[in-house]
Design an enzyme around this catalytic site. Sequence first.
Site, PDB file in Angstrom:
ATOM      1  N   HIS A  22      -0.134 -97.729   8.581  1.00  0.00           N
ATOM      2  CA  HIS A  22      -0.668 -97.928   7.219  1.00  0.00           C
ATOM      3  C   HIS A  22      -0.643 -99.400   6.841  1.00  0.00           C
ATOM      4  CE1 HIS A  22       0.624 -93.672   7.218  1.00  0.00           C
ATOM      5  NE2 HIS A  22      -0.289 -93.469   6.306  1.00  0.00           N
TER       6      HIS A  22
ATOM      7  N   HIS B 249      -6.552 -85.489   1.356  1.00  0.00           N
ATOM      8  CA  HIS B 249      -6.150 -86.386   0.276  1.00  0.00           C
ATOM      9  C   HIS B 249      -7.046 -87.615   0.219  1.00  0.00           C
ATOM     10  CE1 HIS B 249      -3.632 -88.014   3.621  1.00  0.00           C
ATOM     11  NE2 HIS B 249      -3.194 -89.020   2.877  1.00  0.00           N
TER      12      HIS B 249
ATOM     13  N   HIS C 214       2.644 -86.487   5.864  1.00  0.00           N
ATOM     14  CA  HIS C 214       3.644 -87.497   5.508  1.00  0.00           C
ATOM     15  C   HIS C 214       3.205 -88.113   4.187  1.00  0.00           C
ATOM     16  CE1 HIS C 214       0.701 -90.084   7.951  1.00  0.00           C
ATOM     17  NE2 HIS C 214       0.533 -90.436   6.694  1.00  0.00           N
TER      18      HIS C 214
ATOM     19  N   GLU D 148      -6.698 -88.424   8.255  1.00  0.00           N
ATOM     20  CA  GLU D 148      -5.430 -88.398   9.013  1.00  0.00           C
ATOM     21  C   GLU D 148      -5.217 -87.064   9.735  1.00  0.00           C
ATOM     22  OE1 GLU D 148      -2.678 -91.413   6.268  1.00  0.00           O
ATOM     23  OE2 GLU D 148      -2.209 -89.289   6.317  1.00  0.00           O
TER      24      GLU D 148
HETATM   25  C1  DHB Z   1       0.135 -90.735   0.051  1.00  0.00           C
HETATM   26  C2  DHB Z   1      -0.248 -90.055   1.197  1.00  0.00           C
HETATM   27  C3  DHB Z   1      -0.317 -90.705   2.433  1.00  0.00           C
HETATM   28  O1  DHB Z   1      -0.705 -90.112   3.596  1.00  0.00           O
HETATM   29  C4  DHB Z   1       0.042 -92.035   2.527  1.00  0.00           C
HETATM   30  O2  DHB Z   1       0.024 -92.600   3.750  1.00  0.00           O
HETATM   31  C5  DHB Z   1       0.400 -92.742   1.383  1.00  0.00           C
HETATM   32  C6  DHB Z   1       0.452 -92.094   0.136  1.00  0.00           C
HETATM   33  C7  DHB Z   1       0.235 -90.050  -1.273  1.00  0.00           C
HETATM   34  O3  DHB Z   1      -0.277 -88.938  -1.448  1.00  0.00           O
HETATM   35  O4  DHB Z   1       0.864 -90.627  -2.183  1.00  0.00           O
HETATM   36 FE    FE Z   2      -0.818 -91.536   5.332  1.00  0.00          FE
END
Ligand code: DHB
Ligand code: FE
Length: 283
Positions: free
Chosen positions: A59, A197, A12, A244
Amino acid sequence: MAHIVGSISTSHVPAIGGAIARNLQQDPYWKPFFDGYPAARDWLEQARPDVVVIIHNDHGLNFFLDKMPTFSVGTAAEYETADEGWGIPALTPAQGEQDLSWHMVESLVGDDFDITTCQEAQIDHAVSLPLALLWPEHNARGGQWPVKIVPVCINTVQAPYPSAARCYRLGQAIRKAVESWDSDARVLIIGSGGLSHQLDGERAGFINKEFDLTFMDSLVDAPEWVTQYTNEQLIEQTGTQGIELLMWVVARGAMPDSVSKVHANYHIPISNTATGLLVLESA
Ligand code: DHB
Ligand code: FE
């Protein structure tokens, strides 16, 4: 008794909400990402779930650093979508499957998982975007999603996080709970989060394709592979927000030992994230 029809795990990223709002599905940047979803939607047409148990992380919308449950289950009648600061439009509220929610709380606490029950909760992009990607025609305020939901939230915001091994066992307990629910409903498990990420710090933008692909493969035939890692090792491999991926571990735990892969997609990057999609059904 209720029946689990399969699982869909997906990344997501808030920017997906902006891309949907602006109809950018065919844009060259977005196309390889959105092209992953029609096959999942085709499979959903024959899987026909009534209820989704959606494993997600919050979040900073429902829980902030002052109160941080490790595991929580929503028991609300309705979940409003809200944006915790990315500027994406709110989507249709989701209806809760309260009977399953309460049955899951009873069953999970009975299995020694200390669950926080949330009789009120909002849902952020981790819940609303998988619904919008899988049922795009319902993506309008005033419409109704074709499924009711039970949101299950796993803390990946404030350390300490639950281990991958514990998340896998939680998934197994969720399966036991769903399969002992006195209903003829067809239940889909969604895992929403990851893959690699990191949004801030020295490694901002960090992505680990090799690890992500090994992890996705492992979920088909060797689902406990990831439980050899501590969370520190997983964060080293996948970035601070890559943790995550625990949502995928819970979702896999809720499936039987033997599964077959229906569909997978992997694309890097969308925003800062390696995006993955994996559809599994019972073998
Ligand atoms: C991004 C990814 C995420 O899982 C999130 O919760 C917020 C931002 C991103 O890559 O921008
Ligand atoms: Fe996220």
